[in-house]
Write a protein that holds these residues in place. Structure first.
Motif, PDB file in Angstrom:
ATOM      1  N   HIS A 252      42.764  33.596  46.897  1.00 17.85           N
ATOM      2  CA  HIS A 252      43.033  34.459  45.739  1.00 17.85           C
ATOM      3  C   HIS A 252      43.149  33.656  44.448  1.00 17.85           C
ATOM      4  CE1 HIS A 252      43.346  37.839  48.351  1.00 17.85           C
ATOM      5  NE2 HIS A 252      44.490  37.475  48.910  1.00 17.85           N
ATOM      6  N   ASN A 253      43.758  32.475  44.524  1.00 20.29           N
ATOM      7  CA  ASN A 253      43.935  31.675  43.310  1.00 20.29           C
ATOM      8  C   ASN A 253      42.609  31.184  42.743  1.00 20.29           C
ATOM      9  OD1 ASN A 253      46.642  32.057  43.630  1.00 20.29           O
ATOM     10  ND2 ASN A 253      47.176  29.911  43.927  1.00 20.29           N
ATOM     11  N   LEU A 254      41.648  30.896  43.644  1.00 17.55           N
ATOM     12  CA  LEU A 254      40.333  30.462  43.154  1.00 17.55           C
ATOM     13  C   LEU A 254      39.740  31.521  42.228  1.00 17.55           C
ATOM     14  CD1 LEU A 254      37.794  28.657  43.100  1.00 17.55           C
ATOM     15  CD2 LEU A 254      37.027  29.834  45.176  1.00 17.55           C
ATOM     16  N   PHE A 255      39.799  32.772  42.668  1.00 21.68           N
ATOM     17  CA  PHE A 255      39.184  33.833  41.871  1.00 21.68           C
ATOM     18  C   PHE A 255      40.044  34.231  40.677  1.00 21.68           C
ATOM     19  CE2 PHE A 255      37.245  34.300  46.121  1.00 21.68           C
ATOM     20  CZ  PHE A 255      35.950  33.983  45.747  1.00 21.68           C
ATOM     21  N   GLU A 256      41.345  33.993  40.763  1.00 16.40           N
ATOM     22  CA  GLU A 256      42.207  34.217  39.598  1.00 16.40           C
ATOM     23  C   GLU A 256      41.898  33.182  38.525  1.00 16.40           C
ATOM     24  OE1 GLU A 256      46.936  34.278  38.355  1.00 16.40           O
ATOM     25  OE2 GLU A 256      46.377  34.640  40.447  1.00 16.40           O
ATOM     26  N   ILE A 257      41.724  31.938  38.946  1.00 17.37           N
ATOM     27  CA  ILE A 257      41.383  30.873  37.994  1.00 17.37           C
ATOM     28  C   ILE A 257      40.002  31.106  37.387  1.00 17.37           C
ATOM     29  CG2 ILE A 257      40.903  28.384  37.782  1.00 17.37           C
ATOM     30  CD1 ILE A 257      43.021  28.015  40.067  1.00 17.37           C
ATOM     31  N   ALA A 258      39.113  31.688  38.187  1.00 20.34           N
ATOM     32  CA  ALA A 258      37.741  31.941  37.701  1.00 20.34           C
ATOM     33  C   ALA A 258      37.731  32.899  36.521  1.00 20.34           C
ATOM     34  CB  ALA A 258      36.892  32.503  38.841  1.00 20.34           C
TER      35      ALA A 258
END
Length: 259
Positions: A197-203
C-alpha cells in the motif's frame, strides 16, 4: 550459472529487515535494489509502558515481529525478569522465535502458518477464558489476532511498540518507480500489506501509471504469503507466493518461476 545472473530484484521491506533478502539475491548473482516502502520507528508509548507494568499479571505474551521485541526491551529492560514465572510465550514465526531466544526467552508456541490466523489456530484448543494476554506490536497491524483471542474469552492488552510509517527518504522508492516504468526491474518482493500500500501511496499521481505498467506482467511480483497477496490483489495485479511464509521460501519460489 547463478540463478539471478543479470537480474534486478527490488526489496521493499524496511532497511533493518532487508539483509537476508539482499544476501540471497547477491549470492545468486542478482542486484538487490533496496527501496524500503516502510519505516519502523520504535515508540515509548503509554500503552507499552502500561504493558510493562502488567508483566507480573500476564498469562500469555505474544510476539508478532522482531521489532516488537526490540522496542519492548529497549524501553522495558527488566521486562523478562518481571514476567510471572507461569507466563507462557508465543511467537508468530521462526525469525521472531530466534530473536526472542537472543533476549533469553523461549517461545512455547510457534504456528506452522506464520500469520495471525495461524496463531489463533494453535491457541484455539487452549482454555483462554479470563486469561490476560499481552501483545506488543504496531497499531497499523490487522485486528484479526486480538479480536480472535477476545472471542476465546481472553483479556487482551495491546501495546504500541513501534510505528510503521512512510519512509522519510523517498528517493529509493522513486528510483524503484522509474526502474519499473523503464522495465529495468525484473521482480518486486513484498513482505507485508503495508509494503504494498505504501508503494502506491508514495506514487501519488503516478499510481495509475504504475499499476497499469505492472498489470502487463513483464515484472514479476512476489508476496511472502497470502495476507500480503490479498493487498496486491486489491490493485488487480498478478503475483506469486510460496507455500511457506519466509523470505528464503519467497525468493526460492521467485527463482523457480524465473528459470
Amino acid at each position: 550459472m547463478k540463478r539471478l545472473e543479470g537480474r534486478v530484484i527490488a526489496v521493499t521491506r524496511p532497511r533493518e529487515r532487508a539483509q537476508v533478502a539482499v544476501d540471497i539475491i547477491t549470492r545468486e548473482g542478482g542486484e538487490a535494489l533496496l527501496a524500503p516502502t516502510l519505516e519502523l520507528v520504535m515508540s515509548r508509548t503509554e500503552s507499552l509502558l502500561e504493558l510493562c507494568q502488567h508483566a507480573k499479571n500476564l498469562d500469555w505474551i505474544i510476539f508478532t515481529s522482531p521489532a516488537s521485541l526490540q522496542s519492548l526491551f529497549q524501553y522495558c529492560p527488566d521486562f523478562k525478569y518481571d514476567l510471572h514465572h507461569d507466563c507462557r510465550i508465543a511467537a508468530i514465526g521462526p525469525r521472531t522465535q530466534r530473536v526472542l531466544e537472543e533476549y533469553g526467552l523461549k517461545a512455547e508456541l510457534v504456528p506452522e502458518d506464520y500469520t495471525a490466523e495461524g496463531l489463533l489456530k494453535v491457541m484455539a484448543p487452549l482454555n483462554l477464558e479470563g486469561k490476560i494476554i499481552g501483545i506488543p506490536r504496531t497499531f497499523s497491524a490487522r485486528d484479526v489476532l486480538p479480536e480472535g483471542l477476545r472471542k476465546m474469552g481472553a483479556q487482551v492488552l495491546l501495546a504500541e511498540a513501534y510505528k510503521s510509517t512512510i519512509p522519510h527518504d523517498l528517493k529509493p522508492v522513486q528510483d524503484l518507480m522509474e526502474g519499473i516504468l523503464n522495465d529495468e526491474v525484473d521482480a518486486i518482493t513484498f513482505t507485508s500489506p503495508l509494503t504494498v500500500h505504501n508503494l502506491f501511496e508514495i506514487a501519488a499521481n503516478r499510481k495509475k501509471e504504475l499499476i497499469d505498467h505492472l498489470k502487463s506482467g513483464k515484472i514479476m511480483i512476489i508476496a511472502i504469503g497470502p495476507i500480503t497477496g490479498y493487498a496486491i490483489q486489491e490493485y488487480d495485479l498478478p503475483y506469486i507466493a510460496p507455500s511457506k511464509y519466509t523470505v528464503e521460501a519467497m525468493l526460492d519460489k521467485m527463482m523457480e518461476e524465473m528459470n
